[in-house]
Design a protein around this motif. Structure first.
Motif, PDB file in Angstrom:
ATOM      1  N   LEU A  28       5.910  -7.331  -5.867  1.00 51.16           N
ATOM      2  CA  LEU A  28       5.759  -5.891  -6.079  1.00 51.16           C
ATOM      3  C   LEU A  28       4.288  -5.509  -6.250  1.00 51.16           C
ATOM      4  CD1 LEU A  28       7.079  -3.119  -6.541  1.00 51.16           C
ATOM      5  CD2 LEU A  28       7.234  -3.711  -8.970  1.00 51.16           C
ATOM      6  N   ILE A  29       3.563  -6.307  -7.005  1.00 48.51           N
ATOM      7  CA  ILE A  29       2.140  -6.022  -7.215  1.00 48.51           C
ATOM      8  C   ILE A  29       1.389  -6.076  -5.888  1.00 48.51           C
ATOM      9  CG2 ILE A  29       0.007  -6.959  -8.193  1.00 48.51           C
ATOM     10  CD1 ILE A  29       1.613  -7.671 -10.689  1.00 48.51           C
ATOM     11  N   LYS A  30       1.679  -7.089  -5.086  1.00 50.18           N
ATOM     12  CA  LYS A  30       1.013  -7.204  -3.779  1.00 50.18           C
ATOM     13  C   LYS A  30       1.394  -6.059  -2.851  1.00 50.18           C
ATOM     14  CE  LYS A  30       0.538 -12.198  -4.040  1.00 50.18           C
ATOM     15  NZ  LYS A  30       1.042 -13.487  -3.594  1.00 50.18           N
ATOM     16  N   ALA A  31       2.651  -5.637  -2.913  1.00 50.53           N
ATOM     17  CA  ALA A  31       3.126  -4.559  -2.040  1.00 50.53           C
ATOM     18  C   ALA A  31       2.492  -3.221  -2.393  1.00 50.53           C
ATOM     19  CB  ALA A  31       4.638  -4.462  -2.108  1.00 50.53           C
ATOM     20  N   THR A  32       2.158  -3.026  -3.660  1.00 49.20           N
ATOM     21  CA  THR A  32       1.581  -1.751  -4.083  1.00 49.20           C
ATOM     22  C   THR A  32       0.058  -1.806  -4.168  1.00 49.20           C
ATOM     23  OG1 THR A  32       1.835  -2.333  -6.419  1.00 49.20           O
ATOM     24  CG2 THR A  32       3.643  -1.098  -5.374  1.00 49.20           C
ATOM     25  N   ALA A  33      -0.536  -2.827  -3.597  1.00 48.49           N
ATOM     26  CA  ALA A  33      -1.990  -2.982  -3.677  1.00 48.49           C
ATOM     27  C   ALA A  33      -2.721  -1.823  -3.017  1.00 48.49           C
ATOM     28  CB  ALA A  33      -2.414  -4.300  -3.037  1.00 48.49           C
ATOM     29  N   GLY A  34      -2.129  -1.217  -1.998  1.00 50.49           N
ATOM     30  CA  GLY A  34      -2.787  -0.120  -1.291  1.00 50.49           C
ATOM     31  C   GLY A  34      -2.648   1.226  -1.986  1.00 50.49           C
ATOM     32  N   ASP A  35      -1.759   1.341  -2.959  1.00 50.67           N
ATOM     33  CA  ASP A  35      -1.549   2.606  -3.670  1.00 50.67           C
ATOM     34  C   ASP A  35      -2.720   2.836  -4.619  1.00 50.67           C
ATOM     35  OD1 ASP A  35      -0.636   4.842  -4.891  1.00 50.67           O
ATOM     36  OD2 ASP A  35       1.273   3.993  -5.549  1.00 50.67           O
ATOM     37  N   SER A  37      -3.202   5.615  -6.653  1.00 49.77           N
ATOM     38  CA  SER A  37      -3.008   6.564  -7.745  1.00 49.77           C
ATOM     39  C   SER A  37      -3.275   5.885  -9.092  1.00 49.77           C
ATOM     40  CB  SER A  37      -1.587   7.136  -7.714  1.00 49.77           C
ATOM     41  OG  SER A  37      -0.659   6.166  -8.135  1.00 49.77           O
ATOM     42  N   GLU A  38      -3.658   6.687 -10.044  1.00 45.83           N
ATOM     43  CA  GLU A  38      -3.998   6.162 -11.377  1.00 45.83           C
ATOM     44  C   GLU A  38      -2.768   5.571 -12.068  1.00 45.83           C
ATOM     45  OE1 GLU A  38      -6.653   4.872 -13.880  1.00 45.83           O
ATOM     46  OE2 GLU A  38      -7.201   6.047 -12.136  1.00 45.83           O
ATOM     47  N   LYS A  39      -1.610   6.230 -11.903  1.00 41.40           N
ATOM     48  CA  LYS A  39      -0.372   5.726 -12.507  1.00 41.40           C
ATOM     49  C   LYS A  39      -0.025   4.359 -11.942  1.00 41.40           C
ATOM     50  CE  LYS A  39       2.392   9.631 -14.015  1.00 41.40           C
ATOM     51  NZ  LYS A  39       3.644  10.373 -13.803  1.00 41.40           N
ATOM     52  N   ALA A  40      -0.173   4.200 -10.643  1.00 39.80           N
ATOM     53  CA  ALA A  40       0.153   2.917 -10.002  1.00 39.80           C
ATOM     54  C   ALA A  40      -0.792   1.832 -10.495  1.00 39.80           C
ATOM     55  CB  ALA A  40       0.087   3.043  -8.488  1.00 39.80           C
ATOM     56  N   LYS A  41      -2.062   2.162 -10.648  1.00 37.86           N
ATOM     57  CA  LYS A  41      -3.036   1.178 -11.139  1.00 37.86           C
ATOM     58  C   LYS A  41      -2.681   0.741 -12.557  1.00 37.86           C
ATOM     59  CE  LYS A  41      -6.956   2.665  -8.349  1.00 37.86           C
ATOM     60  NZ  LYS A  41      -8.286   3.276  -8.358  1.00 37.86           N
ATOM     61  N   ASP A  42      -2.321   1.718 -13.392  1.00 42.02           N
ATOM     62  CA  ASP A  42      -1.934   1.394 -14.771  1.00 42.02           C
ATOM     63  C   ASP A  42      -0.671   0.536 -14.796  1.00 42.02           C
ATOM     64  OD1 ASP A  42      -4.070   2.827 -15.744  1.00 42.02           O
ATOM     65  OD2 ASP A  42      -2.880   4.623 -16.225  1.00 42.02           O
ATOM     66  N   ALA A  43       0.302   0.902 -13.970  1.00 43.34           N
ATOM     67  CA  ALA A  43       1.552   0.148 -13.926  1.00 43.34           C
ATOM     68  C   ALA A  43       1.303  -1.277 -13.441  1.00 43.34           C
ATOM     69  CB  ALA A  43       2.558   0.848 -13.018  1.00 43.34           C
TER      70      ALA A  43
END
Length: 105
Positions: A28-35, A37-43
């Motif tokens: 999941l972390i690798k899949a969201t690497a391109g996102d 947004s600040e919320k995504a970075k915090d998550a």
């Protein structure tokens, strides 16, 4: 199945499940690497921290389980050495019982 055996199976299942969750979280972390947004970075940061914590806890559990297994083996060895004839009789009886049960139809 004895209580100890059931408990060991449950612990093995827990370890397997924790490993799967850690793996899924890493994916999941690798899949969201391109996102971006600040919320995504915090998550992602929180999830990464929890993954590391889970890995550390899993390592600790495995070390404790290994220590308990070694201690149990040492205790069994001491008991067998202290009572060799009784140990032979018990092993013979258990083998005989298993043989009788296995050959029954």
């Amino acid at each position: 199945m004895s209580y100890e055996t059931a408990q060991a199976v449950t612990k093995e299942k827990l370890v397997t499940d924790v490993k799967e969750v850690i793996h899924d979280a890493e994916v999941l972390i690798k899949a969201t690497a391109g996102d971006l947004s600040e919320k995504a970075k915090d998550a992602r940061a929180q999830l990464s921290a929890k993954i590391e914590s889970a890995r550390a806890q899993l390592s600790k559990w495995q070390a404790v389980a290994k220590e308990k297994a070694i201690e149990g083996a040492k205790q069994a060895d001491q008991t067998i050495r202290a009572h060799p004839y009784e140990s032979i009789a018990i092993a013979f009886g258990a083998g005989l019982l298993i043989g009788i049960i296995a050959t029954r139809k």
